[in-house]
Design an enzyme around this catalytic site. Structure first.
Site, mmCIF file in Angstrom:
data_model
loop_
_atom_site.group_PDB
_atom_site.id
_atom_site.type_symbol
_atom_site.label_atom_id
_atom_site.label_comp_id
_atom_site.label_asym_id
_atom_site.label_seq_id
_atom_site.Cartn_x
_atom_site.Cartn_y
_atom_site.Cartn_z
ATOM 1 N N ASP A 119 2.319 76.346 23.804
ATOM 2 C CA ASP A 119 0.808 75.547 24.799
ATOM 3 C C ASP A 119 0.199 74.777 24.057
ATOM 4 O OD1 ASP A 119 -0.812 79.182 24.438
ATOM 5 O OD2 ASP A 119 1.649 78.163 24.803
ATOM 6 N N ASP A 140 2.044 87.016 31.620
ATOM 7 C CA ASP A 140 2.910 87.409 30.546
ATOM 8 C C ASP A 140 4.382 88.158 30.598
ATOM 9 O OD1 ASP A 140 2.530 89.358 27.374
ATOM 10 O OD2 ASP A 140 4.051 87.675 27.661
#
Lengths: 662, 145
Positions: A133, A344
């Site tokens: 990320d 997710d």
């Protein structure tokens, strides 16, 4: 497999996966029956055609293997649990099981030449090892800062700390020492994702998630040790960490990725943190005055059932009228707010446009049928793009989007090549003021500084053509193109009442890729293409007629024939793209070794792909323009630039000094 | 106690395989979903290690298969050293990375198998088993998302 049947007339909407190069020698052969000259001559001619065709089939079949094997997108789902497996990580055991059953597979091994070519020339990536990320992007004292999830020890996820790099222009970076490591009990199992906020006095606070020594997710505060250091080399963790722990009703592993804060009308700072309750994705809201103590609001910013855990939530204003970025605290009648979350369950980033109510910290979408996280809701990117995060660039008044582009290859290849993952080229993000219904993204202008030589082309391309575009080296390119379907071709299709409507059924993912020919498409470019076309990555428009007789345009990237390798994921990516009255079809493509970023209609639909050719590399990588439509002729007007490398430097004071002078 | 195992296995693609794998480990009777996942990751490691042993033996008995055996050696080392390790650390904190590692284990096994000429793989039974165990493990890890 080869047969004279292949020479018989074929119907208008045809599928011929074996002729994977997409070329058709003579379209007229389809519309006329076989003529009947002297029988003997016919037999000889036929025999010769048969042999030549058979040879051609052998030559192209090797490259088209993945087209011959048709997969269900969700394997053999029979139970509810299988249904949940569907639509997930595209790396699927199911697909590879079928491949390993195909005994035409040539055994394949990666060698160092193929692997080292994969490294990009101008995309952000550390010198080695794993990245994920983007974290805490910001602009401060003349430098753009980028932090990121990093594993200093391996080319796979683990031991996560914060990497750090700076740039003057979001393109030429120099790596800096790690900003934060896992040296406290509250982040011992990982220094995870976080965001930066500028305070009124110009100082910076960083909120980030720590995975504690017991793997509980908590939020921590950190700030620069020395605000006089423009490089912000050193960071201090607040002695009172963690500042937030999972609240009642929230599980210890469902509480992560705090956002940049914004000012409420009451003068407090407000943040939001993604989570879930059962299968409902939610975003929690907290107010604070000092970033050390918080009050949790009873209301949620938003929630959507059946979307699972919301990671990397992002929340920001966009102007309804101006093509510029807005500071995160801006609010008012001329503003809409974006809620974005990373799902997710599916590894897809979704966003929605809506209205924010500051009085109780809630938000509602303009269109609940495409609410955040619903499979049909909008995405920044219809390819490989996750955990994205925006920041307000006060230097140039832009909102800029970073996105993590993971690998689509095997971990043994990642370990062998010593690295994994890229960041996309940073993109500006604004509301599409013409449609009002979607965002528009575009690579930051600074990427143009990499453009070297350019070549301009204007051509008319008949149906069933592949044209080699000679630009020399074709692994680092910037392509901007405008297409038009010739009026006669459009009129013919629209006027033909019997021509079947296909727009409602078509999707990039499920309609077979770029070898499937329609009346008005596919047409576009094939990048990272071997001259034999045995490996290629088409990026294209597909225009389809709808039941209402209106045209619908799709913008796809077909990676299914991008590589001979059988341990990489090769989907067809893409989506429909809005085309307004009077607009020509435009696309931009950034090609950079193993990444292809494609932007349709000025960034209304964007698709990032990872590709791993084995032959179409180095000097053998070529560029083609193609038109695989059955009847339509298109005109293409385009520029192709060779792209320089960004020469991202490892940390050294000289490198920093050199960049400071730019 | 056995109920959790039963309930969990019912949500996987191979109920009986799941049951037999988990029940063979005494820890399963008191494990939560993470614990059950870790038991299966252990099975992946054990099977991977066993397969590496078979690969080693095959070098002697089938020396003409050296090239695909080399590839399998590389792939199975990735399973045992890399995928298993990533799955273990990720399953506790960030299960999507564990899912990726487990899916990759299946990919590595399939690619290894695919490298042998038809009918000549000395480890077909083992690679098939690896894929089945990975499918079941993945289903359990997805319950943690």
């Amino acid at each position: 497999m080869a047969s004279s049947d292949a020479l018989l007339p074929i119907s208008a909407r045809e599928e011929d996966p074996l002729l994977s190069d997409g070329s058709r020698s003579d379209p007229n052969a389809e519309t006329h029956g076989r003529r009947r000259p002297v029988k003997g001559l016919l037999a000889v001619t036929f025999g010769l055609f048969f042999i030549a065709f058979y040879v051609a089939l052998i030559a192209t079949h090797d490259g088209s293997r993945s087209n011959d094997v048709k997969f269900e997108s969700d394997g053999t789902a029979t139970t509810a649990s299988r249904a949940r497996l569907a639509g997930v990580s595209e790396k699927s055991n199911d697909q590879l099981w079928k491949l390993s059953g195909d005994r035409n597979t040539v055994a394949f091994s990666w060698n160092n030449s193929m692997l080292s070519w994969q490294r990009t020339g101008f995309h952000f990536q550390p010198g080695q090892n794993w990245m994920n990320d983007p974290n805490g992007p910001l602009f401060y004292k003349g430098w753009y800062h980028f932090f990121y999830q990093y594993n200093p020890n391996a080319a796979v996820w683990g031991d996560i700390v914060w990497g750090h790099a700076v740039s003057k222009d979001l393109i030429h970076w120099v790596h800096l020492p790690l900003a934060m490591v896992a040296d406290q009990w509250y982040d011992a199992n990982g220094v995870w994702t976080g965001s930066a906020t500028f305070l009124e006095d110009g100082s910076i606070v960083m909120l980030y998630t720590g995975s504690t020594d017991k793997s509980v997710q908590v939020q921590n505060l950190a700030y620069p040790e020395d605000l006089n250091d423009p490089l912000l080399l050193k960071w201090v963790k607040f002695s009172g960490n963690p500042v937030l722990v999972p609240p009642p009703g929230i599980l210890p592993k469902d509480f992560r990725d705090p956002t940049t804060a914004w000012k409420t009308s009451a003068g407090k700072w407000r943040i939001t943190i993604g989570s879930k309750i059962n299968r409902t994705g939610i975003s929690l809201v907290y107010d604070t005055t000092d970033f050390k103590t918080y009050e949790k609001l009873d209301t949620l910013l938003h929630k959507v059932p059946n979307t699972g855990m919301w990671e990397c939530v992002d929340f920001y204003p966009v102007s309804k009228t101006l093509v510029k970025g807005l500071d995160t605290s801006v609010n008012g009648p001329d503003v809409k707010h974006i809620v974005k979350a990373s799902m997710d369950d599916t590894r897809i980033d979704h966003y929605a446009i809506g209205t924010y109510f500051d009085s109780n910290g809630t938000w509602i979408p303009d269109d609940p049928t495409i609410d955040v996280g619903i499979s049909t809701s909008l995405r920044y990117d219809y390819g490989k793009f996750y955990a994205s995060k925006t920041f307000y660039d006060q230097n140039k008044g832009r909102r800029i989007l970073w996105g993590w582009i993971g690998e689509s290859d095997s971990e043994s290849a990642d370990v062998q090549k010593g690295w994994s993952s890229l960041q996309g080229i940073p993109r500006t993000v604004v509301l599409d003021t013409k449609t009002g219904k979607n965002l528009v993204q575009w690579p930051v202008d600074e990427v143009k500084s990499l453009r070297l030589s350019s070549k301009k082309f204007d051509m008319e391309v008949g149906p069933g053509s592949f044209v080699n575009i000679d630009v020399g080296s074709a692994a680092q390119l910037d392509i901007e193109a405008e297409f038009e379907i010739k009026k006669e071709s459009l009129d013919k299709i629209l006027g033909d009442a019997s021509a079947a409507a296909e727009a409602e059924e078509f999707s990039c993912q499920k309609s077979g890729g770029s070898t499937v020919r329609g009346a008005l498409g596919p047409f576009g470019f094939s990048v990272l293409a071997h001259e034999s076309l045995s490996e290629q990555t088409p990026v294209y428009f597909y225009v389809a007629k709808g039941k209402d007789s209106k045209l619908k345009t799709f913008f796809c990237t077909d990676s299914s024939r991008s590589s001979f390798a059988n341990d990489v994921v090769k989907p067809v990516y893409g989506s429909s793209v809005p085309v307004l009255e009077g607009e020509k079809l435009t696309m931009r493509i950034l090609v950079d070794h193993s990444i292809v970023e494609a932007f349709g209609q000025g960034g209304r639909t964007c698709t990032t792909s990872r590709v791993y050719p084995t032959k179409a590399i180095y000097g053998a990588a070529k560029l083609f323009l193609f038109n695989n439509a059955i009847d339509a002729t298109i005109t293409a007007s385009f520029n192709v630039w060779q792209m320089n490398s960004a020469f991202i430097h490892p940390y050294s004071e000289e490198a920093v000094r050199a960049l400071s002078r730019t | 106690m056995g109920d959790i195992v039963d309930k969990t296995c019912k949500q996987t693609p191979d109920y009986s395989l799941c049951l037999s794998l988990l029940r063979s480990d005494p820890r399963s009777s008191s494990a939560d979903t993470v614990g059950l996942g870790l038991i299966l990751v252990d099975k992946i490691k054990a099977l991977g290690t066993e397969t590496l042993g078979q690969i080693n033996m095959a070098y002697k008995t089938k020396p003409m298969l050296k090239k695909p055996l080399d590839e399998c050696n590389l792939r199975y080392k990735t399973i045992v050293d890399v995928d298993v390790h990533t799955a273990i650390i990720a399953i506790r904190g960030n299960p999507k990375f564990a899912e990726g590692a487990i899916v990759d284990a299946g990919v590595e096994a399939s690619v290894c198998e695919g490298g042998f000429p038809k009918g000549q793989s000395p480890i077909t039974g083992l690679t098939q088993k690896m894929n089945k165990i990975c499918d079941v493990t993945r289903a359990i890890v997805r319950m943690l998302l």
